[in-house]
Structure formats: structure tokens, C-alpha cells
Enzyme design. Structure first.
Site, PDB file in Angstrom:
ATOM      1  N   ASP A  32       0.818  -1.219   0.000  1.00  0.00           N
ATOM      2  CA  ASP A  32       0.000   0.000   0.000  1.00  0.00           C
ATOM      3  C   ASP A  32       0.851   1.268   0.000  1.00  0.00           C
ATOM      4  OD1 ASP A  32       1.002  -0.241   2.498  1.00  0.00           O
ATOM      5  OD2 ASP A  32      -0.889   0.155   3.545  1.00  0.00           O
ATOM      6  N   HIS A 235      23.134   1.645 -19.249  1.00  0.00           N
ATOM      7  CA  HIS A 235      22.163   2.078 -18.237  1.00  0.00           C
ATOM      8  C   HIS A 235      22.466   1.445 -16.881  1.00  0.00           C
ATOM      9  CE1 HIS A 235      18.969   3.517 -21.356  1.00  0.00           C
ATOM     10  NE2 HIS A 235      19.968   4.346 -21.213  1.00  0.00           N
ATOM     11  N   ASP A 252      26.300   9.951 -15.201  1.00  0.00           N
ATOM     12  CA  ASP A 252      25.242  10.465 -16.074  1.00  0.00           C
ATOM     13  C   ASP A 252      24.088  10.813 -15.152  1.00  0.00           C
ATOM     14  OD1 ASP A 252      23.169  10.920 -17.846  1.00  0.00           O
ATOM     15  OD2 ASP A 252      23.609   9.188 -19.122  1.00  0.00           O
ATOM     16  N   ASP A 263      20.244  16.597 -18.404  1.00  0.00           N
ATOM     17  CA  ASP A 263      20.776  15.257 -18.714  1.00  0.00           C
ATOM     18  C   ASP A 263      22.243  15.427 -19.074  1.00  0.00           C
ATOM     19  OD1 ASP A 263      21.235  12.678 -19.522  1.00  0.00           O
ATOM     20  OD2 ASP A 263      19.955  12.769 -21.300  1.00  0.00           O
ATOM     21  N   HIS A 342      25.171   3.627 -29.511  1.00  0.00           N
ATOM     22  CA  HIS A 342      23.934   4.391 -29.311  1.00  0.00           C
ATOM     23  C   HIS A 342      23.940   5.645 -30.181  1.00  0.00           C
ATOM     24  CE1 HIS A 342      25.990   7.319 -26.655  1.00  0.00           C
ATOM     25  NE2 HIS A 342      26.528   6.294 -26.014  1.00  0.00           N
ATOM     26  N   HIS A 346      19.171  13.109 -28.394  1.00  0.00           N
ATOM     27  CA  HIS A 346      17.720  12.955 -28.271  1.00  0.00           C
ATOM     28  C   HIS A 346      17.166  14.298 -27.838  1.00  0.00           C
ATOM     29  CE1 HIS A 346      18.173  12.755 -23.845  1.00  0.00           C
ATOM     30  NE2 HIS A 346      19.160  11.893 -24.050  1.00  0.00           N
ATOM     31  N   HIS A 353      13.990  11.714 -22.381  1.00  0.00           N
ATOM     32  CA  HIS A 353      13.958  11.420 -23.819  1.00  0.00           C
ATOM     33  C   HIS A 353      12.661  12.056 -24.299  1.00  0.00           C
ATOM     34  CE1 HIS A 353      16.662   7.737 -22.907  1.00  0.00           C
ATOM     35  NE2 HIS A 353      17.341   8.852 -22.961  1.00  0.00           N
ATOM     36  N   GLU A 376      25.862  13.530 -27.006  1.00  0.00           N
ATOM     37  CA  GLU A 376      26.434  12.611 -26.027  1.00  0.00           C
ATOM     38  C   GLU A 376      27.160  11.412 -26.633  1.00  0.00           C
ATOM     39  OE1 GLU A 376      23.487  10.202 -23.887  1.00  0.00           O
ATOM     40  OE2 GLU A 376      21.928  11.490 -24.737  1.00  0.00           O
ATOM     41  N   TYR A 380      33.062   2.774 -25.561  1.00  0.00           N
ATOM     42  CA  TYR A 380      32.956   1.758 -24.518  1.00  0.00           C
ATOM     43  C   TYR A 380      33.708   0.526 -25.002  1.00  0.00           C
ATOM     44  CZ  TYR A 380      29.088   4.995 -24.045  1.00  0.00           C
ATOM     45  OH  TYR A 380      28.340   6.147 -23.987  1.00  0.00           O
ATOM     46  N   ARG A 398      31.782   8.740 -21.664  1.00  0.00           N
ATOM     47  CA  ARG A 398      30.751   9.497 -22.386  1.00  0.00           C
ATOM     48  C   ARG A 398      30.842  10.937 -21.907  1.00  0.00           C
ATOM     49  NH1 ARG A 398      26.806   6.371 -21.667  1.00  0.00           N
ATOM     50  NH2 ARG A 398      25.684   7.234 -19.906  1.00  0.00           N
ATOM     51  N   GLU A 400      28.361  14.344 -22.228  1.00  0.00           N
ATOM     52  CA  GLU A 400      27.008  14.718 -22.661  1.00  0.00           C
ATOM     53  C   GLU A 400      26.657  16.125 -22.193  1.00  0.00           C
ATOM     54  OE1 GLU A 400      23.835  12.369 -20.864  1.00  0.00           O
ATOM     55  OE2 GLU A 400      22.439  12.986 -22.451  1.00  0.00           O
TER      56      GLU A 400
HETATM   57  N1  GLY Z   1      20.510   9.615 -19.219  1.00  0.00           N
HETATM   58  C1  GLY Z   1      19.943   8.965 -20.320  1.00  0.00           C
HETATM   59  C2  GLY Z   1      20.509   9.445 -21.573  1.00  0.00           C
HETATM   60  O1  GLY Z   1      21.572  10.021 -21.578  1.00  0.00           O
HETATM   61  O2  GLY Z   1      19.923   9.338 -22.609  1.00  0.00           O
HETATM   62 MN    MN Z   2      22.376  11.049 -19.931  1.00  0.00          MN
HETATM   63 MN    MN Z   3      20.889  11.696 -22.797  1.00  0.00          MN
END
Ligand code: GLY
Ligand code: MN
Ligand code: MN
Length: 431
Positions: A32, A235, A252, A263, A342, A346, A353, A376, A380, A398, A400
Site C-alpha cells: 500500500d 544504463h 550520467d 541530462d 547508441h 535525443h 527522452h 552525447e 565503450y 561518455r 554529454e
Molecule cells: N541519461 C539517459 C541518456 O543520456 O539518454
Molecule cells: Mn544522460
Molecule cells: Mn541523454
């Protein structure tokens, strides 16, 4: 602001149409207990109403233009869960022309769709509403002999709303700049803990603390704090391992402020010095990220941004000896993909996103002022990659940033967060 957005949506809706927009419900966490309430982004965008179980009906051509269905005031409930605006507050504080209890939504569907030529509604979100809508349309069809005309179309409203959300106005950009400033401080505080012996969750805790202390709701998505080879898991959210000097830690993380996400990824040298292969991979990614940002301008496309990142990353992988052979061939054959799997960008906004079409007429759409996107790129090298020299394995990087397209080119909203290697090192060393 919200009224203006509703007016624009109504303008776009076509004559004699009605839109049913559902708000979010509380989501069960376990038994609950519930997750903290987060309003549906479209509903928030159109109403600014931040309470569960609400629905909005926007009507064009007769009747109230804006009806809110909301949880009614209820003393016993409010003792436990706090203030509800109720139907009075919906009209007084949220601009509704009419307001009803949310319990009346399903029963009101026949009246809502009666007389409408087109109904905007997202099917599949609420079974009871869907069923009532189908039944109401069918009932009208059966009674067409006595002059009932059922709506000719049930249309998904999201393409209209999402097209609006894609373009951020000055107020939204102001919020996103403030979100970037909070995210900057959070990264700064977390960077100080990028030293061997600290656990990934300690850095996550400092991010969370800083977000909340500065008035953000919290992280806009689950923060990623990946030390060493954990950075290769795109992720990674376990965040429970110990950091080791001489490796990297990829963070990230961005806050959600007034509904809007930031982000940001930075990759920090654990212990405070970029050296050897980690430094070489870092330089390779940063070079590509800077080159990709330079492409962002009106008339360009996300595909062009991505292709620039891919070309630079591939050239740099060849320089590092991780890829061999001709760069053009490597791009054509996508042999960079084990290291960069990737996309580069985005949309960013109320959702991390964010919504908005990426293609128009089968082609990548052109960037226009007010669009906000991330840039970004990353590299890797999987810990078990047989193709790369052992000294490169388990390195993930990365970088970003959040970028808004302007009339002249772009503005990097997150520019205050350092990424030049010596500036990043200085942040880690400043304990
Ligand atoms: N943090 C998710 C991305 O960079 O798309
Ligand atoms: Mn990110
Ligand atoms: Mn991102």
C-alpha cells in the site's frame, strides 16, 4: 502560459472536436505504498495541475472550452495526503470553465463526445474510459435514425501536443538553464568524491542531496555512477561498487526542475589524474563531442550531428589502434559499433527522452530555434573485447551536454560543467 498552450492546441484541433487528456495516477511501489506522484508530462504541459487522477476535456465549438475532472475536496483524505484543489480550486486557480469530480469522468463520456465530429483521445491508457468511449460512439451509431451523429474519427492528440512541446519558449529555457546550474553543482560535489575507496552510491547520494537542497524535485532519471568497467553498461544503475584510483567513473545525472529534465554525463578520473589509455579514450570522445556540437544550428539535422560524432570517433579509434583499416570503410561497415552503439542525440524537455518527431516526410527533420537536444557521444571498450589491446579493455567514456538551437547556431545550457581534461581534474582534486 497553460491557457495559451490550450488555446494553441484548440486552434490546431479542427472544428467541432473534443480532446480528452488524462492525468497520471499514483503508481504502486509495493503493497500500500506509492512512488512519489509525477504528473503526466502532456497533462502538466496543458494544465499545470499537479495532483493525481485528473482529466482535462478541451472542447471546440460549443460548451465549456476547458473542463477539469479532479479529486474532490475531502477532509478525511486531506488529513492523510494533503491539500486537494477540488472542483472549486480547479476553476479558481487553474482556469477551468467547468469542473467535476474525477468519479464522474466515465459517466460523462457520452455527453463529452456527443456532437463532436472528431475525438482526440489516447487509446490504451485507461480501460474504463476506452470502454465508455467505444460504447458511447456505438450507441450514437445505433441511434443515427433519430439524428445522432457519431464522431467520424478518434485521433491520437499526441502528435499535436508533442509538436508544441518540441519547441521551448523563453520561460521553459529559463527553467532549463536553472536546472543546468543545479546539475552543475551536483556534478561538482560528486566529482570531489571521485577517489579510490569511495563507493559509487556515495557519489549518487551527493547528487541526490544537491538536487534536493537546491529545490529540484530530484534526479530526472535514475543516476548512473559507473566506476571502471561499469561505465560500459549504458544504463548501469546498481551504483554499488568501490572506485579504484587510476580508473574512470562515468556519471550520467541531471535534475528535474519544475518538470524539466537536465541530462549531463561527465567522466571523471578516479584519484584526479587522467593518464595512459583512459586519458587517450577520454580525448577521443571529447574531440568528437566538441565537433558534434559545432554542427548544431538551424537547418542542420540530428543525423548530421550523429554522423559527425561517428566520423570523429572512428578516426580516433583508428588512431588509438583499436580499429584498423580504412576509416571510410569502417564507417560504411559500422565496425565502430562495438565501441559506439547508441545515438548521439535525443530531444530534451519535460521528459528526459523528450517527445517530438525525429523525422518529417521520411527525412530527418531540420533543427529550428527552440529545440533542445543532447549531444552525447561515448566510447565503450567491453572488458572481454578480444579486438582491443588489454590496456583499453573495460574503459568507458561518455561526455554529454544539453544544447538549445538558437537563431545563429546553438547555446550549450550545461557549458559551466567542465570537460577539458585539466578542468575536470581540478574539480576532482578540489576536495
Ligand atoms: N541519461 C539517459 C541518456 O543520456 O539518454
Ligand atoms: Mn544522460
Ligand atoms: Mn541523454
Amino acid at each position: 502560459m497553460f491557457a495559451e498552450r490550450r488555446r494553441r492546441l484548440l486552434d490546431a484541433m479542427g472544428p467541432d472536436s473534443v480532446a480528452i487528456i488524462l492525468g497520471a495516477r499514483l503508481a504502486t511501489r509495493s503493497a500500500d505504498t506509492h512512488f512519489p506522484f509525477r504528473q503526466d508530462s502532456d497533462f502538466w504541459y496543458l494544465t499545470g495541475f499537479d495532483h493525481p487522477n485528473a482529466a482535462a476535456v478541451l472542447r471546440k465549438g460549443g460548451g465549456p472550452a476547458f473542463t477539469l475532472f479532479v479529486e474532490p475536496r475531502l477532509r478525511e483524505a486531506e488529513i492523510w495526503t494533503g491539500y486537494r484543489p477540488g472542483v472549486e480550486g480547479a476553476k479558481r486557480d487553474f482556469g477551468a470553465d467547468a469542473a467535476l469530480s474525477c468519479d464522474e469522468l466515465v459517466g460523462s463520456i457520452p455527453e463529452i463526445v456527443g456532437g463532436a465530429r472528431r475525438v482526440y483521445h489516447v487509446l490504451g491508457r485507461d480501460e474504463a474510459v476506452d470502454r465508455a468511449l467505444v460504447a458511447a460512439v456505438e450507441e450514437m451509431r445505433l441511434r443515427s435514425r433519430v439524428g445522432k451523429v457519431p464522431p467520424a474519427e478518434i485521433v491520437d492528440p499526441r502528435s499535436l501536443v508533442h509538436e508544441m512541446r518540441l519547441f521551448k519558449d523563453d520561460r521553459e529555457l529559463d527553467i532549463m538553464r536553472r536546472a543546468a546550474a543545479i546539475t552543475c553543482e551536483a556534478h561538482r560535489q560528486a566529482a570531489r568524491l571521485a577517489h579510490g575507496g569511495h563507493y559509487e552510491y556515495e557519489l549518487e547520494a551527493v547528487l541526490d542531496y544537491t538536487f534536493r537542497r537546491r529545490g529540484a524535485r530530484g534526479p530526472a532519471y535514475t543516476s548512473i555512477v559507473g566506476g571502471g568497467a561499469n561505465a560500459c553498461v549504458l544504463h548501469y544503475i546498481q551504483n554499488d561498487q568501490k572506485l579504484e584510483n587510476g580508473t574512470l567513473v562515468l556519471i550520467d545525472a541531471g535534475c528535474e526542475l519544475e518538470g524539466y529534465a537536465s541530462d549531463v554525463t561527465r567522466t571523471y578520473p578516479v584519484g584526479g589524474r587522467f593518464e595512459g589509455e583512459p586519458r587517450a579514450v577520454y580525448d577521443a570522445v571529447l574531440d568528437a563531442q566538441i565537433a558534434a556540437i559545432e554542427v548544431v544550428a538551424p537547418g542542420e539535422t540530428l543525423r548530421a550531428v550523429h554522423e559527425t560524432a561517428v566520423r570523429r570517433l572512428t578516426e580516433n579509434l583508428a588512431q588509438l589502434g583499436i580499429l584498423t583499416g580504412d576509416v571510410d570503410d569502417a564507417i560504411a561497415e559500422e565496425s565502430y559499433r562495438p565501441y559506439y552503439m547508441h545515438q548521439t542525440s535525443h530531444w530534451l524537455g519535460l521528459d528526459v527522452h523528450d517527445v517530438g518527431a525525429y523525422m518529417t516526410d521520411g527525412r530527418p527533420r531540420e533543427l529550428r530555434p527552440g529545440m533542445v537536444l543532447t549531444v552525447e557521444p561515448g566510447l565503450y571498450v567491453a572488458p572481454d573485447d578480444e579486438g582491443a589491446a588489454p590496456t583499453f579493455r573495460g574503459i568507458g567514456v561518455r561526455v554529454e551536454d544539453d544544447v538549445v538551437v538558437t537563431a545563429e547556431g546553438c547555446e550549450v545550457l550545461t557549458a559551466a560543467i567542465p570537460k577539458a581534461p585539466e578542468d575536470v581534474e581540478a574539480w576532482v582534486q578540489d576536495r
